[in-house]
Design an enzyme around this catalytic site. Structure first.
Site, PDB file in Angstrom:
ATOM      1  N   LYS A   1       0.783  -1.224  -0.179  1.00  0.00           N
ATOM      2  CA  LYS A   1       0.011   0.063   0.225  1.00  0.00           C
ATOM      3  C   LYS A   1       0.836   1.325  -0.232  1.00  0.00           C
ATOM      4  CE  LYS A   1      -3.668  -0.226   2.473  1.00  0.00           C
ATOM      5  NZ  LYS A   1      -4.500  -0.433   3.701  1.00  0.00           N
TER       6      LYS A   1
ATOM      7  N   ARG B   1      -2.879   3.424   8.524  1.00  0.00           N
ATOM      8  CA  ARG B   1      -3.374   2.329   7.800  1.00  0.00           C
ATOM      9  C   ARG B   1      -2.449   1.129   7.796  1.00  0.00           C
ATOM     10  NH1 ARG B   1      -4.890   4.773   1.805  1.00  0.00           N
ATOM     11  NH2 ARG B   1      -6.186   2.666   1.763  1.00  0.00           N
TER      12      ARG B   1
ATOM     13  N   GLY C   1      -8.940  -7.128   4.350  1.00  0.00           N
ATOM     14  CA  GLY C   1      -9.490  -7.046   5.658  1.00  0.00           C
ATOM     15  C   GLY C   1      -8.784  -7.674   7.117  1.00  0.00           C
TER      16      GLY C   1
ATOM     17  N   ARG D   1      -3.592  -1.406  -6.410  1.00  0.00           N
ATOM     18  CA  ARG D   1      -2.795  -2.585  -6.379  1.00  0.00           C
ATOM     19  C   ARG D   1      -3.379  -3.631  -7.538  1.00  0.00           C
ATOM     20  NH1 ARG D   1      -5.761  -4.556  -0.909  1.00  0.00           N
ATOM     21  NH2 ARG D   1      -7.926  -4.849  -1.811  1.00  0.00           N
TER      22      ARG D   1
ATOM     23  N   HIS E   1     -15.659  -8.466   1.711  1.00  0.00           N
ATOM     24  CA  HIS E   1     -14.767  -9.629   2.082  1.00  0.00           C
ATOM     25  C   HIS E   1     -14.811 -11.076   1.482  1.00  0.00           C
ATOM     26  CE1 HIS E   1     -13.268 -12.669   5.200  1.00  0.00           C
ATOM     27  NE2 HIS E   1     -12.424 -11.983   5.404  1.00  0.00           N
TER      28      HIS E   1
ATOM     29  N   ARG F   1      -6.030 -48.342 -21.293  1.00  0.00           N
ATOM     30  CA  ARG F   1      -5.866 -49.693 -20.412  1.00  0.00           C
ATOM     31  C   ARG F   1      -6.843 -50.736 -20.843  1.00  0.00           C
ATOM     32  NH1 ARG F   1      -6.793 -45.328 -17.347  1.00  0.00           N
ATOM     33  NH2 ARG F   1      -5.199 -44.392 -16.118  1.00  0.00           N
TER      34      ARG F   1
ATOM     35  N   ARG G   1      -1.740 -50.466 -23.627  1.00  0.00           N
ATOM     36  CA  ARG G   1      -1.170 -51.342 -22.821  1.00  0.00           C
ATOM     37  C   ARG G   1      -1.719 -52.602 -22.601  1.00  0.00           C
ATOM     38  NH1 ARG G   1      -1.034 -49.679 -16.494  1.00  0.00           N
ATOM     39  NH2 ARG G   1      -3.338 -50.419 -16.712  1.00  0.00           N
TER      40      ARG G   1
ATOM     41  N   SER H   1       7.768 -45.659 -21.131  1.00  0.00           N
ATOM     42  CA  SER H   1       6.697 -44.908 -20.632  1.00  0.00           C
ATOM     43  C   SER H   1       6.788 -45.013 -18.996  1.00  0.00           C
ATOM     44  CB  SER H   1       5.253 -45.259 -20.942  1.00  0.00           C
ATOM     45  OG  SER H   1       4.313 -44.423 -20.217  1.00  0.00           O
TER      46      SER H   1
ATOM     47  N   GLY I   1       5.694 -45.566 -15.729  1.00  0.00           N
ATOM     48  CA  GLY I   1       4.395 -45.724 -15.059  1.00  0.00           C
ATOM     49  C   GLY I   1       4.525 -45.289 -13.518  1.00  0.00           C
TER      50      GLY I   1
ATOM     51  N   ASN J   1       2.752 -44.088 -11.182  1.00  0.00           N
ATOM     52  CA  ASN J   1       2.205 -44.501  -9.805  1.00  0.00           C
ATOM     53  C   ASN J   1       2.866 -45.899  -9.261  1.00  0.00           C
ATOM     54  OD1 ASN J   1       0.296 -42.501 -10.774  1.00  0.00           O
ATOM     55  ND2 ASN J   1      -1.228 -44.026 -11.231  1.00  0.00           N
ATOM     56  N   ASP J   2       3.078 -46.856 -10.163  1.00  0.00           N
ATOM     57  CA  ASP J   2       3.752 -48.091  -9.743  1.00  0.00           C
ATOM     58  C   ASP J   2       5.178 -47.722  -9.134  1.00  0.00           C
ATOM     59  OD1 ASP J   2       1.908 -50.155  -9.149  1.00  0.00           O
ATOM     60  OD2 ASP J   2       1.815 -50.485 -11.291  1.00  0.00           O
TER      61      ASP J   2
ATOM     62  N   CYS K   1       3.126 -41.802 -17.948  1.00  0.00           N
ATOM     63  CA  CYS K   1       1.496 -41.857 -18.006  1.00  0.00           C
ATOM     64  C   CYS K   1       1.412 -42.092 -16.282  1.00  0.00           C
ATOM     65  CB  CYS K   1       1.065 -43.097 -18.652  1.00  0.00           C
ATOM     66  SG  CYS K   1       1.743 -44.689 -17.951  1.00  0.00           S
TER      67      CYS K   1
ATOM     68  N   TYR L   1       7.255 -36.445 -23.838  1.00  0.00           N
ATOM     69  CA  TYR L   1       5.718 -36.252 -23.676  1.00  0.00           C
ATOM     70  C   TYR L   1       5.312 -36.449 -22.272  1.00  0.00           C
ATOM     71  CZ  TYR L   1       4.576 -40.878 -24.005  1.00  0.00           C
ATOM     72  OH  TYR L   1       4.663 -42.288 -23.876  1.00  0.00           O
TER      73      TYR L   1
HETATM   74  P1  ADP Z   1      -7.948  -2.193   3.951  1.00  0.00           P
HETATM   75  O1  ADP Z   1      -6.646  -2.726   3.740  1.00  0.00           O
HETATM   76  O2  ADP Z   1      -8.771  -3.199   4.875  1.00  0.00           O
HETATM   77  O3  ADP Z   1      -8.572  -1.788   2.590  1.00  0.00           O
HETATM   78  P2  ADP Z   1      -7.356   0.605   4.144  1.00  0.00           P
HETATM   79  O4  ADP Z   1      -6.211   1.151   4.950  1.00  0.00           O
HETATM   80  O5  ADP Z   1      -7.124   0.592   2.766  1.00  0.00           O
HETATM   81  O6  ADP Z   1      -7.775  -1.028   4.647  1.00  0.00           O
HETATM   82  O7  ADP Z   1      -8.480   1.378   4.557  1.00  0.00           O
HETATM   83  C1  ADP Z   1      -9.874   1.303   4.903  1.00  0.00           C
HETATM   84  C2  ADP Z   1     -10.858   2.067   3.993  1.00  0.00           C
HETATM   85  O8  ADP Z   1     -10.569   3.464   4.475  1.00  0.00           O
HETATM   86  C3  ADP Z   1     -10.612   2.258   2.684  1.00  0.00           C
HETATM   87  O9  ADP Z   1     -11.943   2.237   2.136  1.00  0.00           O
HETATM   88  C4  ADP Z   1      -9.735   3.559   2.496  1.00  0.00           C
HETATM   89  O10 ADP Z   1     -10.217   4.204   1.213  1.00  0.00           O
HETATM   90  C5  ADP Z   1     -10.331   4.301   3.458  1.00  0.00           C
HETATM   91  N1  ADP Z   1      -9.408   5.209   3.783  1.00  0.00           N
HETATM   92  C6  ADP Z   1      -8.097   4.894   4.309  1.00  0.00           C
HETATM   93  N2  ADP Z   1      -7.199   6.175   4.482  1.00  0.00           N
HETATM   94  C7  ADP Z   1      -8.509   7.236   4.137  1.00  0.00           C
HETATM   95  C8  ADP Z   1      -8.062   8.530   4.116  1.00  0.00           C
HETATM   96  N3  ADP Z   1      -6.877   9.279   4.498  1.00  0.00           N
HETATM   97  N4  ADP Z   1      -9.082   9.295   3.739  1.00  0.00           N
HETATM   98  C9  ADP Z   1     -10.054   8.755   3.311  1.00  0.00           C
HETATM   99  N5  ADP Z   1     -10.381   7.387   3.438  1.00  0.00           N
HETATM  100  C10 ADP Z   1      -9.438   6.898   3.849  1.00  0.00           C
HETATM  101 MG    MG Z   2      -7.763  -0.608   1.262  1.00  0.00          MG
HETATM  102 MG    MG Z   3       1.425 -49.798 -13.426  1.00  0.00          MG
END
Ligand code: ADP
Ligand code: MG
Ligand code: MG
Length: 901
Positions: free
Chosen positions: A34, A104, A113, A343, A462, A569, A625, A789, A791, A793-794, A857, A877
């Site tokens: 982040k 954060r 989360g 991200r 989530h 087989r 086989r 080939s 085998g 498993n065996d 195989c 193969y």
């Molecule tokens: P998570 O990793 O759980 O997403 P975040 O750090 O991204 O946690 O933040 C949770 C929520 O809060 C997100 O929706 C983010 O956009 C919001 N948020 C975080 N920092 C700020 C900020 N400085 N101003 C406004 N919203 C924020």
């Molecule tokens: Mg976030």
């Molecule tokens: Mg066999």
């Protein structure tokens, strides 16, 4: 250590790059994903609220020093805060012109989360009043204030969130409103008052709030839910998390303010369109928590067109910059857009394929990179069961929600994570976990369930994120669903479903059905997958064949891209009901003439089996086989036979009519005879008994009949213009003399057929290498084998001296849990043992016969890591089940690209 820099402002990315070795990887390790991306966006000139990052090194130092900030760290934080103050013209803790910040968490790898964030830090009674004076918006200020105390209470002070939610619920009830935004200023003041009574240790000093919040984020790295998540996702435990302190921007300042989460492309289908959720007049957490029904990004385009366009432009440039689909958080404060996070976005397998292919076509990445961006196991999704259209038509559709993670799942309803896990693990039941919404504490239940269903939450909730990441079908946000956790039941459109009842969910369409629906496996006709696999084919060196016993399997395999059959087989054909009696007669025969008679009856049946296979594989090699299992497998089981015999004898002693007596006598005689044969064939260790090539040596007429059938069929289809390439495989060779003798007998049979038919087909005789002795003497064996080939498993059983059935039912699990074995060797080839034997055998075989054809195989042929090993060993193969052919094609390409570095 004392000159370590613990804090980097978002506009100090250059300094961070200079401190580490300049690679993006290392910057992310230091600043967390982040923080690194916030700094990167700042450098790109994208609007990001000013702030700074406390490094992961500071977190690790803090945790290592018994929760003490490392020397100088706090001073650096204060200095960075002062810099933010001058950038914003506001002062932290100053009621006249207050700066508020968020604190954060942000580890190297995103953990949705899992770690905790506190918003609106810097508010207290005085600052709140100052902000009211400044903004004239009391509602906004007290809404922000109550959020701070609530988040601080649960994240930093460890209080249960329900305590706060209860207060809010009572306030809503009193006011008769459904949403927190409809509470009045007085209501909110009252809520803040009550919250203060719950969170008694809430510090009123802003700097104290900041310090405690920062420490809480550090500590959350070692919290139980973070550890559970890392274990499930395979993330290392020693990375630590960074902390980002950032100027607050407010999406809850009225109808010209908003907050949202959006992907630059559709994370479910991969379509190139911005897709996500947003809310007017709300703070970030509201969207993710699924507390209020969210709007789609398409609504933002209609309601805030200019801001939407600006956002879309930023999304495109971030995509181009990262050369990947982006998952972004944004907030609009009084018509000004701010980016709060970006991200690489998580996506379904289907979306991963489409995005990779389209990005290559757009010139953002090259084809090799597109191929490498899709994991072989993701291809599995395309072969996953879907509900059949007929089953859907006949079933009762309960409701439709958001299709956030594709695939069909059927199971019994469980309303909490613990029960879902218990039913799935201990009772082996298929479970659909149903919740209003999910939380990090629910992950264990979600992993154990077949599918996930929630009544609330959006595409970025989530539940949706976790489901997509672990490939679980999921439907979320089914608002008609009323879940009564006390009653352990849910009601949907007047229908009540109790815990334990069956439901079926379709994560591809978002549909929820009552009962157990039948599913079908779709054809992989996805145009993007087809293209991606074609690109993979250009990169790989290994061929991919399929194991197929029937023409329809062969056809499917071919449609999936198989380049031949690596294993047919023949004994499977013997078990079919019309044939089994003839096979038994052959086994029971008392004279060579009697045996020949049975074999002659089998001949046309076998011939027709091969006929279909050869036609399906026109132009491609087909390995057949010869019979492999011990003969007793074709006879009734000893105990059952004994019981039947006893029963008939009793009935005989009570029989009345002559006819009855005659009939029973005949049966008893036959069964006694059969029992004697079963007893004679009994072996102490059938796996190591009379099977494989040993059968052909003992009963040469049997394998000769099979070879005759193969070549008669080959000649017949060749006459019809089919380009046929039979490869006759002799199983279980351990000594070269077994092979030399069988081959001589069988090849003369083959030649006799071709001569009689007046047709020459190209053919090979070869053997399976599945006994260590064969691998060790591969040079001798190669004199008589045009192909090997493995085998596997065996070969794994005999190399380890472990019987697979006994191991998997017994000690293998303990071995894996205790780390005696890292992997199940029957799923992934054992590199150091079995792999070494294979490598030596392949080399010895090639020395003697440079053009020898070598493959494997067995189930390992469809396992990506085993395929990589086969590539390294230089095999020609791999052969796997038809359903794994596409996976193997991609895995083989990955192996080739990885080898080139
Ligand atoms: P998570 O990793 O759980 O997403 P975040 O750090 O991204 O946690 O933040 C949770 C929520 O809060 C997100 O929706 C983010 O956009 C919001 N948020 C975080 N920092 C700020 C900020 N400085 N101003 C406004 N919203 C924020
Ligand atoms: Mg976030
Ligand atoms: Mg066999």
């Amino acid at each position: 250590m004392s000159n370590t820099k613990w804090v980097y402002r978002f506009d100090e990315l250059d300094a961070a790059e200079a401190y580490v070795d300049d690679s993006w990887e290392s910057v992310r390790s230091l600043l967390g994903g982040k923080g690194a991306n916030l700094a990167d966006m700042t450098r790109l000139g994208i609007p990001v609220p000013p702030g700074f990052t406390v490094t992961t090194e500071a977190c690790l130092a803090y945790l290592a020093a018994d929760e003490q900030f490392p020397e100088g760290a706090w001073k650096e934080i204060e200095a960075a805060l002062a810099a933010v103050e001058s950038a914003t013209g506001k002062r932290f803790g100053d009621a006249a012109n207050p700066l508020l910040v968020s604190c954060r968490s942000g580890a190297k790898f995103s953990m949705p989360g899992m770690m905790d964030t506190v918003l609106n830090i810097g508010l207290n009674d005085e600052v709140a009043e100052g902000m009211v004076a400044l903004t004239g918006d009391e509602h906004f200020v007290y809404d922000s204030y109550r959020r701070l105390i609530q988040m601080f209470g649960s994240v930093v002070l460890g209080l249960r969130d329900e305590l706060f939610e209860h207060v809010l619920e009572r306030a809503r009830l009193r006011r008769g409103v459904e949403s927190d935004t409809d509470l009045t200023v007085d209501d909110l003041r009252g809520v803040v008052e009550e919250f203060r009574g719950i969170a008694v240790r809430f510090p009123t000093e802003p700097i104290e709030q900041l310090r405690l919040a920062t420490e809480a984020v550090f500590k959350s790295w070692n919290g139980k839910r973070a550890i559970d998540y890392r274990n499930a996702a395979g993330i290392a435990h020693d990375l630590g998390t960074a902390v980002n302190i950032q100027t607050m921007v407010f999406g809850n300042m009225g109808d010209d303010s908003a907050t949202g989460v959006a992907m630059s492309r559709n994370a479910t289908t991969g379509e190139n369109e911005i897709e996500g959720d947003f809310l007017v007049n709300a703070q970030g957490e509201d969207v993710v928590a699924g507390i209020r029904p969210t709007k789609r990004m398409a609504d933002m385009a209609a309601e805030m067109p200019e801001l939407y366009e600006q956002f879309a432009g930023i999304a495109r440039s971030l995509e181009a910059h990262h050369r990947n689909m982006q998952d972004m958080e944004f907030t609009v404060e009084r018509n000004k857009l701010w980016l709060l996070q970006t991200r690489d976005g998580k996506r379904t397998a289907q979306a991963a394929v489409r995005i990779a292919v389209e990005m290559a076509e757009e010139g953002l990445i090259d084809r090799t990179e597109a191929v490498m961006r899709v994991q072989p196991d993701q291809v599995d999704f395309f072969l996953h069961p879907q509900f059949s259209p007929e089953a859907k038509k006949a079933a009762r559709l309960l409701a439709t929600g958001l299709n956030v993670s594709p695939g069909a799942a059927v199971g019994v309803v469980a309303f909490d994570a613990d029960l879902a896990e218990e039913w799935a693990k201990e009772q082996n039941r298929e479970v659909i976990m149903v919740r209003p919404e999910t939380k990090p504490d629910d992950v264990h239940g979600m992993l154990a369930a077949k599918g996930i269903l929630t009544s609330r939450g959006g595409r970025t909730s989530h539940a949706a994120l976790v489901a997509r990441q672990f490939g679980k079908p999921a439907v979320v946000g089914v608002s008609e669903l009323q879940i009564d956790l006390q009653k352990r039941a849910m009601t949907v459109n007047e229908i009540e479903v109790e815990e334990g009842d069956w439901i079926s969910i379709d994560g591809t369409t978002g549909e929820v059905y009552l009962g157990q629906l039948d599913s079908i496996v779709p054809d992989i006709d996805d145009p993007w997958l087809t293209k991606l696999l074609e690109w993979a084919d250009e990169l790989r060196r290994l061929d991919v064949r399929a194991n197929a016993d029937y023409p329809e399997d062969a056809e499917r395999a071919r449609a999936y891209g198989a380049q031949g059959i690596g294993l047919t087989r023949t004994e499977h054909m013997f078990f079919e009901s019309e044939r089994l009696p003839i096979v038994q007669k052959m086994i029971m025969a008392e004279s060579p003439a009697e045996r020949r008679e049975a074999l002659e009856a089998l001949l046309p049946l076998q011939r027709s089996d091969f006929d279909g296979l050869f036609r399906a594989m026109d132009g491609l090699p087909v390995i057949i086989r010869l019979i492999d299992p011990p003969l007793h497998e074709f006879l009734p089981e000893q105990q059952a036979l004994t019981r039947l015999l006893a029963d008939h004898k009793i009935r005989l002693s009570h029989a009345g009519t002559i006819d009855e007596i005659d009939e029973l006598l005949a049966k008893v005689e036959e069964e006694e005879h059969m029992l004697a044969r079963v007893e004679a064939l009994h072996e102490a260790n059938p796996m190591l008994g009379t099977r494989g090539v040993r059968l052909g040596i003992m009963l040469p007429d049997l394998t000769r009949m099979q070879v005759r059938a193969i070549f008669e069929a080959a000649c017949a289809v060749a006459r019809d213009g089919v380009d046929v390439h039979p490869e006759v495989m002799i199983p279980l060779t351990s000594h070269v003399n077994e092979l030399s003798r069988q081959r001589a007998a069988l090849e003369s049979e083959a030649k006799a057929v071709m001569e009689a038919e007046g047709i020459e087909v190209s053919y090979l005789f070869g053997t399976m290498i599945e006994i260590p002795r064969a691998a060790l003497t591969a040079d001798e064996i190669a004199e008589y084998a045009a192909f090997f080939s493995f085998g596997t498993n065996d070969l794994t059983q005999t190399t380890f001296g472990i019987s697979r059935d006994d191991a998997e039912a017994g000690f293998l699990l303990a071995y894996l849990e205790e780390g005696i074995l890292d992997d199940n060797p029957f799923a992934t080839l054992d590199r150091n043992g079995v792999g070494k034997l294979m490598g030596q055998a392949a080399e010895a075989g090639r020395r003697v016969r440079p053009d020898i054809e070598i493959g494997i195989c067995g189930e390992h042929g469809g396992d990506p890591r085993s395929i990589a090993l086969c590539h390294e060993l230089g095999l020609d193969y791999v052969s796997c089940s038809p359903f794994r052919v596409p996976i193997a094609r991609l895995a083989a390409a990955h192996a080739a690209v990885t080898e080139e570095g």
